[in-house]
Design a protein around this motif. Structure first.
Motif, PDB file in Angstrom:
ATOM      1  N   ALA A   1      -0.955 -12.610   0.383  1.00 24.77           N
ATOM      2  CA  ALA A   1      -0.925 -11.165   0.792  1.00 24.77           C
ATOM      3  C   ALA A   1      -1.646 -10.137  -0.101  1.00 24.77           C
ATOM      4  CB  ALA A   1       0.334 -10.764   1.605  1.00 24.77           C
ATOM      5  N   SER A   2      -1.390 -10.724  -1.447  1.00 23.11           N
ATOM      6  CA  SER A   2      -1.790  -9.808  -2.287  1.00 23.11           C
ATOM      7  C   SER A   2      -3.327  -9.688  -2.452  1.00 23.11           C
ATOM      8  CB  SER A   2      -1.290 -10.201  -3.879  1.00 23.11           C
ATOM      9  OG  SER A   2      -1.830 -11.701  -3.962  1.00 23.11           O
ATOM     10  N   GLU A   3      -4.102 -10.593  -1.766  1.00 18.59           N
ATOM     11  CA  GLU A   3      -5.462 -10.619  -1.651  1.00 18.59           C
ATOM     12  C   GLU A   3      -5.971  -9.752  -0.579  1.00 18.59           C
ATOM     13  OE1 GLU A   3      -6.876 -14.731  -1.402  1.00 18.59           O
ATOM     14  OE2 GLU A   3      -5.632 -15.521  -2.998  1.00 18.59           O
ATOM     15  N   VAL A   4      -4.876  -9.235   0.442  1.00 19.23           N
ATOM     16  CA  VAL A   4      -5.537  -8.370   1.474  1.00 19.23           C
ATOM     17  C   VAL A   4      -5.244  -7.058   0.984  1.00 19.23           C
ATOM     18  CG1 VAL A   4      -4.789  -7.925   3.774  1.00 19.23           C
ATOM     19  CG2 VAL A   4      -4.530 -10.097   3.134  1.00 19.23           C
ATOM     20  N   THR A   5      -6.258  -6.301   1.055  1.00 20.97           N
ATOM     21  CA  THR A   5      -6.425  -4.912   0.840  1.00 20.97           C
ATOM     22  C   THR A   5      -6.604  -3.879   1.958  1.00 20.97           C
ATOM     23  OG1 THR A   5      -7.034  -5.325  -1.527  1.00 20.97           O
ATOM     24  CG2 THR A   5      -7.171  -3.079  -0.826  1.00 20.97           C
ATOM     25  N   LEU A   6      -5.824  -2.957   2.251  1.00 17.53           N
ATOM     26  CA  LEU A   6      -5.799  -2.223   3.468  1.00 17.53           C
ATOM     27  C   LEU A   6      -6.698  -0.856   2.804  1.00 17.53           C
ATOM     28  CD1 LEU A   6      -2.404  -2.244   5.154  1.00 17.53           C
ATOM     29  CD2 LEU A   6      -4.398  -3.480   5.912  1.00 17.53           C
ATOM     30  N   THR A   7      -7.401  -0.482   3.708  1.00 17.68           N
ATOM     31  CA  THR A   7      -8.127   1.100   3.497  1.00 17.68           C
ATOM     32  C   THR A   7      -7.295   2.174   3.575  1.00 17.68           C
ATOM     33  OG1 THR A   7      -9.425   1.079   5.544  1.00 17.68           O
ATOM     34  CG2 THR A   7     -10.332  -0.271   3.810  1.00 17.68           C
ATOM     35  N   LYS A   8      -7.677   3.227   3.177  1.00 17.11           N
ATOM     36  CA  LYS A   8      -6.853   4.257   3.685  1.00 17.11           C
ATOM     37  C   LYS A   8      -6.732   4.567   5.224  1.00 17.11           C
ATOM     38  CE  LYS A   8      -6.417   9.339   2.635  1.00 17.11           C
ATOM     39  NZ  LYS A   8      -7.120  10.471   1.921  1.00 17.11           N
TER      40      LYS A   8
ATOM     41  N   PHE B   1      -4.605   1.828   6.847  1.00 13.49           N
ATOM     42  CA  PHE B   1      -3.119   2.165   6.775  1.00 13.49           C
ATOM     43  C   PHE B   1      -2.846   3.189   7.550  1.00 13.49           C
ATOM     44  CE2 PHE B   1      -0.067   4.853   4.562  1.00 13.49           C
ATOM     45  CZ  PHE B   1       1.194   3.539   4.520  1.00 13.49           C
ATOM     46  N   ALA B   2      -3.517   4.233   7.688  1.00  9.61           N
ATOM     47  CA  ALA B   2      -3.183   5.520   8.572  1.00  9.61           C
ATOM     48  C   ALA B   2      -3.104   5.011  10.005  1.00  9.61           C
ATOM     49  CB  ALA B   2      -4.204   6.679   8.501  1.00  9.61           C
ATOM     50  N   ARG B   3      -4.214   4.029  10.438  1.00 10.71           N
ATOM     51  CA  ARG B   3      -3.999   3.428  11.707  1.00 10.71           C
ATOM     52  C   ARG B   3      -2.690   2.772  12.040  1.00 10.71           C
ATOM     53  NH1 ARG B   3      -8.562  -0.071  12.773  1.00 10.71           N
ATOM     54  NH2 ARG B   3      -7.515  -0.389  14.657  1.00 10.71           N
ATOM     55  N   LEU B   4      -2.293   1.943  11.051  1.00  9.12           N
ATOM     56  CA  LEU B   4      -0.814   1.303  11.171  1.00  9.12           C
ATOM     57  C   LEU B   4       0.135   1.995  11.238  1.00  9.12           C
ATOM     58  CD1 LEU B   4      -1.374  -1.795   8.681  1.00  9.12           C
ATOM     59  CD2 LEU B   4      -0.698  -1.829  11.293  1.00  9.12           C
ATOM     60  N   GLU B   5       0.114   3.240  10.505  1.00  8.10           N
ATOM     61  CA  GLU B   5       1.338   3.974  10.417  1.00  8.10           C
ATOM     62  C   GLU B   5       1.435   4.857  11.727  1.00  8.10           C
ATOM     63  OE1 GLU B   5       3.453   5.212   7.149  1.00  8.10           O
ATOM     64  OE2 GLU B   5       3.773   3.361   8.081  1.00  8.10           O
ATOM     65  N   GLU B   6       0.437   5.216  12.081  1.00  5.29           N
ATOM     66  CA  GLU B   6       0.309   5.836  13.419  1.00  5.29           C
ATOM     67  C   GLU B   6       0.766   5.162  14.677  1.00  5.29           C
ATOM     68  OE1 GLU B   6      -2.713   8.831  16.119  1.00  5.29           O
ATOM     69  OE2 GLU B   6      -3.754   7.553  14.443  1.00  5.29           O
ATOM     70  N   ALA B   7       0.014   4.211  14.608  1.00  2.00           N
ATOM     71  CA  ALA B   7       0.805   3.123  15.868  1.00  2.00           C
ATOM     72  C   ALA B   7       2.288   2.911  15.568  1.00  2.00           C
ATOM     73  CB  ALA B   7      -0.207   1.908  15.578  1.00  2.00           C
TER      74      ALA B   7
ATOM     75  N   TYR C   1       0.765  -1.270   0.082  1.00  2.00           N
ATOM     76  CA  TYR C   1       0.110   0.081   0.054  1.00  2.00           C
ATOM     77  C   TYR C   1       0.896   1.193  -0.062  1.00  2.00           C
ATOM     78  CZ  TYR C   1      -3.609   3.326   1.497  1.00  2.00           C
ATOM     79  OH  TYR C   1      -4.667   4.394   1.462  1.00  2.00           O
ATOM     80  N   LYS C   2       2.065   1.346   0.676  1.00  2.00           N
ATOM     81  CA  LYS C   2       2.734   2.466   1.068  1.00  2.00           C
ATOM     82  C   LYS C   2       3.682   2.882  -0.298  1.00  2.00           C
ATOM     83  CE  LYS C   2       5.608   4.481   4.346  1.00  2.00           C
ATOM     84  NZ  LYS C   2       6.096   4.463   5.807  1.00  2.00           N
ATOM     85  N   TYR C   3       4.074   1.952  -0.946  1.00  2.00           N
ATOM     86  CA  TYR C   3       4.891   2.292  -2.132  1.00  2.00           C
ATOM     87  C   TYR C   3       4.627   1.478  -3.263  1.00  2.00           C
ATOM     88  CZ  TYR C   3       8.004   4.356   1.378  1.00  2.00           C
ATOM     89  OH  TYR C   3       8.549   5.212   2.436  1.00  2.00           O
ATOM     90  N   PRO C   4       4.376   2.431  -4.526  1.00  2.00           N
ATOM     91  CA  PRO C   4       4.041   1.694  -5.978  1.00  2.00           C
ATOM     92  C   PRO C   4       5.171   1.021  -6.452  1.00  2.00           C
ATOM     93  CG  PRO C   4       4.411   4.201  -6.153  1.00  2.00           C
ATOM     94  CD  PRO C   4       4.379   3.779  -4.761  1.00  2.00           C
ATOM     95  N   ASN C   5       6.327   1.043  -6.027  1.00  2.00           N
ATOM     96  CA  ASN C   5       7.550   0.535  -6.713  1.00  2.00           C
ATOM     97  C   ASN C   5       8.194  -0.629  -5.855  1.00  2.00           C
ATOM     98  OD1 ASN C   5       8.452   2.289  -4.888  1.00  2.00           O
ATOM     99  ND2 ASN C   5      10.337   2.714  -6.055  1.00  2.00           N
ATOM    100  N   VAL C   6       7.347  -0.966  -4.895  1.00  2.00           N
ATOM    101  CA  VAL C   6       8.064  -2.036  -3.811  1.00  2.00           C
ATOM    102  C   VAL C   6       7.351  -3.438  -4.452  1.00  2.00           C
ATOM    103  CG1 VAL C   6       6.036  -1.866  -2.153  1.00  2.00           C
ATOM    104  CG2 VAL C   6       8.402  -2.772  -1.381  1.00  2.00           C
ATOM    105  N   VAL C   7       8.297  -4.449  -4.394  1.00  2.00           N
ATOM    106  CA  VAL C   7       8.031  -5.802  -4.634  1.00  2.00           C
ATOM    107  C   VAL C   7       8.754  -6.695  -3.677  1.00  2.00           C
ATOM    108  CG1 VAL C   7       8.042  -7.806  -6.208  1.00  2.00           C
ATOM    109  CG2 VAL C   7       7.545  -5.372  -7.231  1.00  2.00           C
TER     110      VAL C   7
END
Length: 335
Positions: free
Chosen positions: A292-299, A302-308, A269-275
């Motif tokens: 994990a490609s089937e797991v989609t985080l919402t905005k 993701f923000a909650r994860l980043e904050e934590a 989610y965080k970077y478009p060029n990461v593999v």
């Protein structure tokens, strides 16, 4: 699986690190099992496989992993992106000679083991401080022009090394350590790579199992197991990093996923060029990671994860500045 671009190459958004089939994580499986696991990953949709000429120590030999991968992918070679790496010793380098011939010798041996006449992505495993990176870049450019490789990369480098190389021959990908507990790449590597259309291929994206929640203070590592040297996996650091694992477990429960899948979904989610290229010797774990490609985080998620994560102290740090002379991997490289 969804696809992503790294340089001029198109790959599945999660790849597969194959090292564990030859060394580094304790007893290795039978060759037939390893081949079946690689093929199962391809059947799921993985089109990006990573190996190296040095993978195969202790009871095995240099090139062992390339041979396994070569046998496994031979039937669908043209449908995948195959990455391998070379290690150039100081003894091989003649300041008055042509380093291209050294690269070609290594590449030719790798292609023979991989049962192919070209390599899609050819990394310098760790740069050698005795060899100017500009000379390596020039030779990689020649290999590209000759059609022997499609692109090239560097591993465990900072921007100072990357930029010198990229100015000579455009770099396709950087394979650096990156995960929730090793985030040095966020400072300069990701911004530089996004600007210059370079892929970032994190190895150990699950922090050698820490972020899966399956490695605990009671886990015992054998003789041929790199995890006993991983800073985050010491007993005291495992305990210190427990809040991060608990955070992942919380999200995993809500998303009906695993902690490892949440960790991988976070960086996708965080970077478009990461593999990321998670590695395992267990077929079920390999498929779990790819899913994990089937797991989609919402905005919001993701923000909650980043904050934590921003409030949590990381215990144990390795970093990305590693050369052959100063490397976490030198214990294995010298064998």
């Amino acid at each position: 699986m969804k696809k992503r671009k790294i340089g001029n190459l198109t790959v599945s958004e999660i790849g597969m690190g194959c090292m564990g089939f030859s060394h580094g994580y304790g007893k290795v499986p039978e060759t037939s099992y390893s081949i079946a696991a690689i093929r199962a990953a391809h059947d799921y949709g993985c089109t990006f496989f990573d190996t190296a000429e040095t993978y195969g120590r202790e009871q095995f030999y240099r090139g062992h992993n390339e041979e396994i991968v070569g046998r496994a992918v031979e039937g669908f070679r043209k449908d995948i992106v195959l990455a391998t790496k070379l290690h150039i010793s100081t003894e091989e380098y003649d300041p008055e000679g042509d380093i291209y011939n050294v690269l070609l010798r290594h590449l030719t041996a790798s292609m023979r083991r991989l049962r192919t006449d070209y390599v899609d992505l050819y990394y310098l495993h760790r740069f050698n401080e005795a060899i100017p990176i500009e000379k390596i870049a020039e030779s990689m450019g020649r290999l590209i022009r000759e059609g022997k490789i499609r692109g090239w990369g560097l591993s465990q480098v900072d921007v100072s090394i990357l930029s010198k190389a990229h100015e000579i021959t455009p770099v396709t990908a950087v394979q650096n350590l990156y995960s929730m507990v090793e985030r040095d790449c966020e400072k300069e590597i990701f911004p530089y790579c996004i600007e210059h259309h370079i892929g970032v291929v994190p190895f150990s994206p699950l922090a050698s199992g820490l972020l899966s929640g399956k490695v605990t203070a009671e886990t015992k590592f054998g003789t041929d197991d790199v995890r006993k040297f991983v800073p985050q996996l010491s007993k005291e650091n495992l305990e210190g990093n427990r809040p991060i694992v608990e955070l992942l477990e919380e999200f995993a429960k809500v998303k009906k996923a695993t902690p490892a899948q949440i960790s991988l979904a976070w960086m996708l989610y965080k970077y478009p060029n990461v593999v990321p290229i998670p590695g395992s010797k267990n077929k079920e774990r390999i498929l779990e990671n790819l899913k994990a490609s089937e797991v989609t985080l919402t905005k919001t998620e993701f923000a909650r994860l980043e904050e934590a994560l921003g409030t949590m102290e990381i215990h144990g740090h390795r970093g990305i500045n590693e050369s052959q002379q100063h490397s976490f991997s030198s214990h294995w490289m010298k064998k």
